[in-house]
Design an enzyme around this catalytic site. Structure first.
Site, PDB file in Angstrom:
ATOM      1  CG  PHE A  31      -2.333   0.736   1.134  1.00 18.73           C
ATOM      2  CD1 PHE A  31      -3.455  -0.033   0.877  1.00 18.73           C
ATOM      3  CD2 PHE A  31      -2.417   2.021   1.180  1.00 18.73           C
ATOM      4  CE1 PHE A  31      -4.569   0.549   0.645  1.00 18.73           C
ATOM      5  CE2 PHE A  31      -3.463   2.514   1.167  1.00 18.73           C
ATOM      6  CZ  PHE A  31      -4.637   1.892   0.801  1.00 18.73           C
ATOM      7  CG  PHE A  66      -4.553  -4.971   9.445  1.00 12.41           C
ATOM      8  CD1 PHE A  66      -5.252  -4.213  10.368  1.00 12.41           C
ATOM      9  CD2 PHE A  66      -5.103  -6.081   9.189  1.00 12.41           C
ATOM     10  CE1 PHE A  66      -6.018  -4.793  11.344  1.00 12.41           C
ATOM     11  CE2 PHE A  66      -5.985  -6.971  10.028  1.00 12.41           C
ATOM     12  CZ  PHE A  66      -6.473  -6.073  10.985  1.00 12.41           C
ATOM     13  CB  VAL A  90      -0.797   3.950   7.721  1.00 12.56           C
ATOM     14  CG1 VAL A  90      -2.162   4.143   7.579  1.00 12.56           C
ATOM     15  CG2 VAL A  90      -0.259   2.904   7.877  1.00 12.56           C
ATOM     16  CB  THR A  95     -12.953   7.317   7.360  1.00 10.12           C
ATOM     17  OG1 THR A  95     -11.820   6.001   6.845  1.00 10.12           O
ATOM     18  CG2 THR A  95     -13.681   7.483   6.232  1.00 10.12           C
ATOM     19  CG  HIS A  97      -9.476   2.520   7.029  1.00  9.16           C
ATOM     20  ND1 HIS A  97      -9.909   1.411   7.111  1.00  9.16           N
ATOM     21  CD2 HIS A  97      -8.424   2.313   6.412  1.00  9.16           C
ATOM     22  CE1 HIS A  97      -9.230   0.247   6.534  1.00  9.16           C
ATOM     23  NE2 HIS A  97      -8.201   0.789   6.082  1.00  9.16           N
TER      24      HIS A  97
HETATM   25  N1  INI Z   1      -2.554   0.229   4.323  1.00 12.35           N
HETATM   26  C1  INI Z   1      -1.422   0.877   4.392  1.00 12.35           C
HETATM   27  O1  INI Z   1      -0.275   0.136   4.498  1.00 12.35           O
HETATM   28  N2  INI Z   1      -1.606   2.063   4.172  1.00 12.35           N
HETATM   29  C2  INI Z   1      -2.542   2.926   4.319  1.00 12.35           C
HETATM   30  O2  INI Z   1      -2.562   3.968   4.146  1.00 12.35           O
HETATM   31  C3  INI Z   1      -3.906   2.057   4.320  1.00 12.35           C
HETATM   32  N3  INI Z   1      -5.244   2.886   4.113  1.00 12.35           N
HETATM   33  O3  INI Z   1      -5.000   4.055   4.019  1.00 12.35           O
HETATM   34  O4  INI Z   1      -6.001   2.125   4.084  1.00 12.35           O
HETATM   35  C4  INI Z   1      -3.931   0.790   4.288  1.00 12.35           C
HETATM   36  N4  INI Z   1      -4.835  -0.034   4.246  1.00 12.35           N
HETATM   37  C5  INI Z   1      -4.870  -1.427   4.002  1.00 12.35           C
HETATM   38  C6  INI Z   1      -4.505  -2.396   5.127  1.00 12.35           C
HETATM   39  O5  INI Z   1      -3.200  -2.231   5.466  1.00 12.35           O
HETATM   40  C7  INI Z   1      -5.065  -3.745   4.820  1.00 12.35           C
HETATM   41  O6  INI Z   1      -4.264  -4.198   3.915  1.00 12.35           O
HETATM   42  C8  INI Z   1      -6.439  -4.137   4.193  1.00 12.35           C
HETATM   43  O7  INI Z   1      -7.514  -3.399   5.139  1.00 12.35           O
HETATM   44  C9  INI Z   1      -6.905  -5.445   4.179  1.00 12.35           C
HETATM   45  O8  INI Z   1      -6.679  -6.346   5.480  1.00 12.35           O
END
Ligand code: INI
Length: 164
Positions: A31, A66, A90, A95, A97
């Site tokens: 990500f 995550f 991240v 939100t 999140h």
């Molecule tokens: N994961 C990240 O590494 N950075 C982010 O900014 C991010 N946002 O913004 O949502 C993000 N989300 C994905 C998360 O880590 C998981 O891969 C996903 O929720 C599936 O479990």
């Protein structure tokens, strides 16, 4: 302007970081991959400066921050690496999140090192803006991946000293 860092050692001064022979894992979250790739390049530069051989670096990619803790924990449990560098980015959105992903990554990474006894570095950027990410993932030694690499070598050496 660089923050002066003091690393753990008997004198409290920055110890010599000779990483020759150390095996280091890198777990990177895809990500925001343009930033994470730059963190990863910084980590590789840091490891190279410390004398860690390319052949002693094992890399794994996961979807997002995550997922980083689980991959790091399972890698640590294999007993094949002396330290692990976790990388991710991240960026705050509109939100809540952001808070949940950051919270899970932070707690999970700390849990991975505490439950396995293998140092697991927190090279996950948690930011308000993309510019803050760019500022921390550049080509110099103030790259947070580079910083995490030095931490990994320092902690791997320290734990060897403590255990012996
Ligand atoms: N994961 C990240 O590494 N950075 C982010 O900014 C991010 N946002 O913004 O949502 C993000 N989300 C994905 C998360 O880590 C998981 O891969 C996903 O929720 C599936 O479990």
């Amino acid at each position: 302007r660089r923050r002066q860092m003091t690393r753990a050692g008997s004198s409290g001064a920055m110890p010599e970081l000779n990483g020759k022979g150390l095996r280091i894992g890198i777990v990177s979250a895809r990500f925001n991959d343009h930033i994470v790739t730059a963190l990863r390049d910084g980590a590789l530069r840091g490891l190279e400066r410390c004398g860690v051989s390319d052949n002693d670096i094992v890399e794994h990619w996961v979807p997002g921050a995550f997922e980083v803790p689980l991959a790091a924990k399972v890698l640590a449990e294999t007993g094949t690496v002396d330290a692990i560098i976790c990388l991710g980015t991240v960026i705050r959105g509109d939100t809540p999140h952001f808070e949940y992903v950051c919270e899970a990554a932070t707690r999970g990474i700390q849990d991975a090192q505490m439950s396995t006894g293998i140092p697991v570095m927190f090279g996950v950027l948690t930011l308000n803006t993309e510019q803050q990410a760019i500022d921390r993932s550049g080509p110099g030694t103030d790259n947070k991946g580079d910083e995490a690499a030095l931490g990994a070598v320092e902690m791997a050496l320290l734990l060897k000293t403590i255990r012996n």
